[in-house]
Write a protein that holds these residues in place. Structure first.
Motif, PDB file in Angstrom:
ATOM      1  N   LEU A  28       0.843  -1.200   0.000  1.00  0.00           N
ATOM      2  CA  LEU A  28       0.000   0.000   0.000  1.00  0.00           C
ATOM      3  C   LEU A  28       0.870   1.238   0.000  1.00  0.00           C
ATOM      4  O   LEU A  28       2.016   1.220   0.456  1.00  0.00           O
ATOM      5  CB  LEU A  28      -0.907  -0.010   1.236  1.00  0.00           C
ATOM      6  N   TYR A  29       0.303   2.323  -0.499  1.00  0.00           N
ATOM      7  CA  TYR A  29       1.051   3.575  -0.596  1.00  0.00           C
ATOM      8  C   TYR A  29       0.057   4.713  -0.446  1.00  0.00           C
ATOM      9  O   TYR A  29      -1.060   4.646  -0.947  1.00  0.00           O
ATOM     10  CB  TYR A  29       1.757   3.638  -1.960  1.00  0.00           C
ATOM     11  N   ILE A  30       0.464   5.769   0.263  1.00  0.00           N
ATOM     12  CA  ILE A  30      -0.412   6.931   0.438  1.00  0.00           C
ATOM     13  C   ILE A  30       0.237   8.139  -0.218  1.00  0.00           C
ATOM     14  O   ILE A  30       1.450   8.360  -0.058  1.00  0.00           O
ATOM     15  CB  ILE A  30      -0.674   7.190   1.936  1.00  0.00           C
ATOM     16  N   GLY A  31      -0.537   8.889  -0.978  1.00  0.00           N
ATOM     17  CA  GLY A  31      -0.003  10.080  -1.643  1.00  0.00           C
ATOM     18  C   GLY A  31      -1.068  11.147  -1.769  1.00  0.00           C
ATOM     19  O   GLY A  31      -2.218  10.929  -1.377  1.00  0.00           O
ATOM     20  N   SER A  32      -0.681  12.313  -2.315  1.00  0.00           N
ATOM     21  CA  SER A  32      -1.675  13.360  -2.553  1.00  0.00           C
ATOM     22  C   SER A  32      -1.495  13.928  -3.954  1.00  0.00           C
ATOM     23  O   SER A  32      -0.390  13.951  -4.478  1.00  0.00           O
ATOM     24  CB  SER A  32      -1.562  14.464  -1.507  1.00  0.00           C
ATOM     25  N   THR A  33      -2.610  14.349  -4.551  1.00  0.00           N
ATOM     26  CA  THR A  33      -2.572  14.868  -5.918  1.00  0.00           C
ATOM     27  C   THR A  33      -3.836  15.652  -6.252  1.00  0.00           C
ATOM     28  O   THR A  33      -4.899  15.367  -5.708  1.00  0.00           O
ATOM     29  CB  THR A  33      -2.425  13.704  -6.931  1.00  0.00           C
ATOM     30  N   ALA A  77      -3.569  19.184   2.082  1.00  0.00           N
ATOM     31  CA  ALA A  77      -3.537  17.771   1.691  1.00  0.00           C
ATOM     32  C   ALA A  77      -2.255  17.119   2.196  1.00  0.00           C
ATOM     33  O   ALA A  77      -2.279  15.978   2.670  1.00  0.00           O
ATOM     34  CB  ALA A  77      -3.647  17.646   0.176  1.00  0.00           C
ATOM     35  N   LEU A  78      -1.135  17.838   2.121  1.00  0.00           N
ATOM     36  CA  LEU A  78       0.141  17.280   2.588  1.00  0.00           C
ATOM     37  C   LEU A  78       0.137  17.045   4.091  1.00  0.00           C
ATOM     38  O   LEU A  78       0.699  16.066   4.579  1.00  0.00           O
ATOM     39  CB  LEU A  78       1.297  18.198   2.198  1.00  0.00           C
ATOM     40  N   LYS A  79      -0.513  17.934   4.835  1.00  0.00           N
ATOM     41  CA  LYS A  79      -0.622  17.755   6.294  1.00  0.00           C
ATOM     42  C   LYS A  79      -1.363  16.463   6.595  1.00  0.00           C
ATOM     43  O   LYS A  79      -0.972  15.678   7.449  1.00  0.00           O
ATOM     44  CB  LYS A  79      -1.426  18.912   6.906  1.00  0.00           C
ATOM     45  N   PHE A  80      -2.472  16.259   5.856  1.00  0.00           N
ATOM     46  CA  PHE A  80      -3.294  15.070   6.068  1.00  0.00           C
ATOM     47  C   PHE A  80      -2.526  13.818   5.648  1.00  0.00           C
ATOM     48  O   PHE A  80      -2.526  12.808   6.353  1.00  0.00           O
ATOM     49  CB  PHE A  80      -4.593  15.196   5.262  1.00  0.00           C
ATOM     50  N   THR A 444      -3.578  22.394 -12.964  1.00  0.00           N
ATOM     51  CA  THR A 444      -2.952  21.267 -12.313  1.00  0.00           C
ATOM     52  C   THR A 444      -1.446  21.433 -12.250  1.00  0.00           C
ATOM     53  O   THR A 444      -0.840  21.271 -11.202  1.00  0.00           O
ATOM     54  CB  THR A 444      -3.302  19.983 -13.094  1.00  0.00           C
ATOM     55  N   THR A 445      -0.855  21.781 -13.373  1.00  0.00           N
ATOM     56  CA  THR A 445       0.592  21.905 -13.413  1.00  0.00           C
ATOM     57  C   THR A 445       1.056  22.914 -12.384  1.00  0.00           C
ATOM     58  O   THR A 445       2.014  22.682 -11.655  1.00  0.00           O
ATOM     59  CB  THR A 445       1.037  22.342 -14.825  1.00  0.00           C
ATOM     60  N   ALA A 446       0.340  24.014 -12.300  1.00  0.00           N
ATOM     61  CA  ALA A 446       0.710  25.064 -11.347  1.00  0.00           C
ATOM     62  C   ALA A 446       0.648  24.524  -9.928  1.00  0.00           C
ATOM     63  O   ALA A 446       1.572  24.676  -9.143  1.00  0.00           O
ATOM     64  CB  ALA A 446      -0.228  26.253 -11.507  1.00  0.00           C
ATOM     65  N   ALA A 447      -0.454  23.818  -9.653  1.00  0.00           N
ATOM     66  CA  ALA A 447      -0.660  23.302  -8.298  1.00  0.00           C
ATOM     67  C   ALA A 447       0.392  22.269  -7.938  1.00  0.00           C
ATOM     68  O   ALA A 447       0.889  22.228  -6.830  1.00  0.00           O
ATOM     69  CB  ALA A 447      -2.055  22.695  -8.187  1.00  0.00           C
ATOM     70  N   VAL A 448       0.768  21.428  -8.905  1.00  0.00           N
ATOM     71  CA  VAL A 448       1.757  20.393  -8.644  1.00  0.00           C
ATOM     72  C   VAL A 448       3.103  21.033  -8.353  1.00  0.00           C
ATOM     73  O   VAL A 448       3.827  20.625  -7.447  1.00  0.00           O
ATOM     74  CB  VAL A 448       1.851  19.404  -9.830  1.00  0.00           C
ATOM     75  N   GLY A 449       3.415  22.069  -9.110  1.00  0.00           N
ATOM     76  CA  GLY A 449       4.658  22.797  -8.891  1.00  0.00           C
ATOM     77  C   GLY A 449       4.726  23.259  -7.454  1.00  0.00           C
ATOM     78  O   GLY A 449       5.718  23.059  -6.756  1.00  0.00           O
ATOM     79  N   ASP A 450       3.614  23.787  -7.023  1.00  0.00           N
ATOM     80  CA  ASP A 450       3.453  24.275  -5.667  1.00  0.00           C
ATOM     81  C   ASP A 450       3.705  23.194  -4.645  1.00  0.00           C
ATOM     82  O   ASP A 450       4.451  23.340  -3.700  1.00  0.00           O
ATOM     83  CB  ASP A 450       1.977  24.666  -5.511  1.00  0.00           C
ATOM     84  N   ALA A 451       3.008  22.059  -4.917  1.00  0.00           N
ATOM     85  CA  ALA A 451       3.042  20.957  -3.963  1.00  0.00           C
ATOM     86  C   ALA A 451       4.446  20.411  -3.816  1.00  0.00           C
ATOM     87  O   ALA A 451       4.905  20.138  -2.709  1.00  0.00           O
ATOM     88  CB  ALA A 451       2.102  19.852  -4.430  1.00  0.00           C
ATOM     89  N   SER A 452       5.160  20.268  -4.932  1.00  0.00           N
ATOM     90  CA  SER A 452       6.493  19.692  -4.832  1.00  0.00           C
ATOM     91  C   SER A 452       7.426  20.662  -4.115  1.00  0.00           C
ATOM     92  O   SER A 452       8.342  20.241  -3.411  1.00  0.00           O
ATOM     93  CB  SER A 452       7.024  19.314  -6.210  1.00  0.00           C
ATOM     94  N   ALA A 453       7.167  21.950  -4.299  1.00  0.00           N
ATOM     95  CA  ALA A 453       7.968  22.947  -3.593  1.00  0.00           C
ATOM     96  C   ALA A 453       7.759  22.784  -2.090  1.00  0.00           C
ATOM     97  O   ALA A 453       8.700  22.814  -1.306  1.00  0.00           O
ATOM     98  CB  ALA A 453       7.563  24.347  -4.035  1.00  0.00           C
ATOM     99  N   VAL A 454       6.503  22.564  -1.727  1.00  0.00           N
ATOM    100  CA  VAL A 454       6.178  22.375  -0.311  1.00  0.00           C
ATOM    101  C   VAL A 454       6.838  21.101   0.203  1.00  0.00           C
ATOM    102  O   VAL A 454       7.377  21.057   1.294  1.00  0.00           O
ATOM    103  CB  VAL A 454       4.652  22.321  -0.104  1.00  0.00           C
ATOM    104  N   LEU A 455       6.814  20.067  -0.650  1.00  0.00           N
ATOM    105  CA  LEU A 455       7.432  18.799  -0.272  1.00  0.00           C
ATOM    106  C   LEU A 455       8.909  18.986   0.036  1.00  0.00           C
ATOM    107  O   LEU A 455       9.414  18.484   1.022  1.00  0.00           O
ATOM    108  CB  LEU A 455       7.285  17.793  -1.413  1.00  0.00           C
TER     109      LEU A 455
END
Ligand code: ZN
Ligand code: ZN
Length: 467
Positions: A28-33, A77-80, A444-455
């Motif tokens: 199993l694996y947990i992720g966000s997107t 989402a990343l917090k969760f 989506t692309t913008a949001a993903v950019g954001d998310a990976s930066a947060v990561l």
């Protein structure tokens, strides 16, 4: 960094998902997107960018068995996701209700993450969806596999029974039930071995709206109200709303133009929430206590979840209202795109209707003139039959019965016109769809950019996420 994230509108969709290997169900694996279908393709190696842990060929293909939607953004989402992946560490889970306990430590002395099973994930999910810091978001659990849904139901009833029996039950377990949606794979035999995404009606992650499409009418209505300065009076406090000033939110219900101060809406919804939970005693004190409680958790002022519009009485979900408001305040170009797409769709539908009318009157005129319109040829069976009739007409043009027959057959063009109309409408719709898809991609692309930066940020300093 944080300011960049908060200046974006609330994304159309943001999810935390549970991935399961179809080859080995225990993997199993947990992720966000923000885009589950694309993320699944990444995990399965169809497109670049999957996580290293899901790269092993023997575990592919992976499937998303469920996900949580309704996050106000990538950080939420990343917090969760982090809390669900590290239930033994998360401060969102009080120590006494912690279900996963670290029994081993790593070389550096940190507690080792206990192995996750579907049961432990569902149990922690059940808990996390009820803790105050996450329960204030409009989160929903989507389940796509019947056995996972059965396991969820079993745990939910067991937990409810345990909570009812316990004297000092954790408050979280007694909270309101979580909204659960199921969308199982239709039991259509896979005759063609086609990709499940392309087979039959969309289901599961393929049926989730990835863009602001479902909000199109709402966004358009709000845009109209503010463009033409129809704010009027606040729906809650009744004072006039000067155009172009302050944060005003709009009722999401179709046809209702209730506009109000942000604080007024928030106060109105919170008040009705308190009344809903009112057991008839000491509710003022309870309300006060709730406020204190949320401050203790460092969450700022208490945020409402849902309620009803004071004007139309229709349901209002705070998260939806904030989605529209943040779009309007932070992404006027996105609003413009949504409104333009709606206009295009309306125009295409109008044109299709006009074309159909034109074709219908042409066909009617043809029938009146006893001619065989050329459009009849597009329907093969009708065309064949007509050819026969035409022959008869040619050889016995003056004969009455034959003419009558021709007339009867000439009615066929009406059907042909109808078919053309349907095709046109479908074309218009697919044009709009592809446009929407494009829009979604950009967002989506913008949001993903954001998310990976947060990561990245999270990797450097975990305390940024663990509040
Ligand atoms: Zn007001
Ligand atoms: Zn309303």
């Amino acid at each position: 960094m944080a300011s960049t994230v908060s200046s974006r509108p609330i994304p159309a969709l943001y999810t935390v998902y549970i991935l399961r290997s179809t080859m080995r169900h225990a993997s199993l694996y947990i992720g966000s997107t923000p885009d589950p279908p694309r993320r699944l393709k990444q995990h399965n190696g169809v497109v670049k960018g999957g996580a290293a842990r899901t790269a092993r060929a023997s575990l592919r293909p992976w499937e998303m068995v469920g996900l949580v939607s309704g996050f106000p953004g990538p950080v939420a989402a990343l917090k969760f996701e982090w809390a669900l992946t590290n239930p033994h560490l998360s401060l969102h889970i009080p120590a006494e209700s912690r279900l996963s306990v670290a029994r081993q430590t790593k070389k550096n002395g940190h507690p080792r993450r206990p192995p996750a099973s579907m049961h432990s994930i569902l149990a922690n999910l059940h808990l996390l969806l009820r803790v105050p810091s996450f329960a204030r978001w409009p989160l929903r659990l989507h389940v796509f596999v019947p056995e996972v849904h059965a396991a969820w139901n079993k745990w939910t009833s067991e937990a409810a029974a345990a909570a009812a029996a316990a004297v000092d039950a954790p408050e979280a377990l007694l909270a309101e039930p979580v909204e659960v949606l199921t969308d199982f794979k239709p039991s259509v035999p896979d005759m063609y071995g086609a990709d499940e995404a392309e087979l039959g009606p969309a289901w599961g992650i393929h049926a989730l709206p990835l863009d602001y499409g479902p909000m199109r009418d709402y966004v358009d209505k709000a845009n109209d109200i503010f463009t033409f300065e129809r704010e009027g009076d606040c729906a809650v406090c009744n004072t006039p709303l000067p155009a172009g000033q302050g944060l005003y939110a709009v009722c999401p219900n179709a046809g209702c133009e209730a506009v109000g101060h942000l604080r007024c809406w928030s106060g109105h919804l919170l008040e009705s929430e308190t009344h809903n939970h009112d057991n008839g005693h000491e509710h003022d004190h309870e309300h006060e206590h709730e406020h204190e409680h949320s401050h203790d958790l460092g969450d700022g002022p208490l945020v409402p979840k849902r309620g009803h519009c004071p004007d139309c009485g229709g349901p209002v979900i705070w998260g939806d209202m904030m989605k529209e408001l943040t779009l309007r305040m932070r992404a006027p170009k996105e609003v413009e795109k949504i409104v333009k797409a709606k206009r295009r769709q309306e125009k295409a539908a109008d044109k299709a209707a006009a074309d159909a009318d034109k074709a219908a009157s042409k066909a009617a005129a043809a029938v009146a003139a006893e001619e065989l319109p050329s459009s009849i040829e597009i329907v093969p069976s009708a065309a064949a039959k007509t050819t026969k009739t035409t022959k008869t007409t040619k050889t016995a043009r003056a004969t009455k019965p034959a003419t009558t027959k021709t007339k009867a057959k000439a009615k066929e063009p009406e059907k042909a016109t109808k078919i053309t109309k349907t095709t046109r409408v479908t074309k218009a719709a697919s044009a709009t769809l592809s446009q929407t898809a494009k829009t979604a991609k950009t967002t989506t692309t913008a949001a993903v950019g954001d998310a990976s930066a947060v990561l990245l940020d999270r990797a450097k300093s975990p305390e940024v996420i663990v509040l």
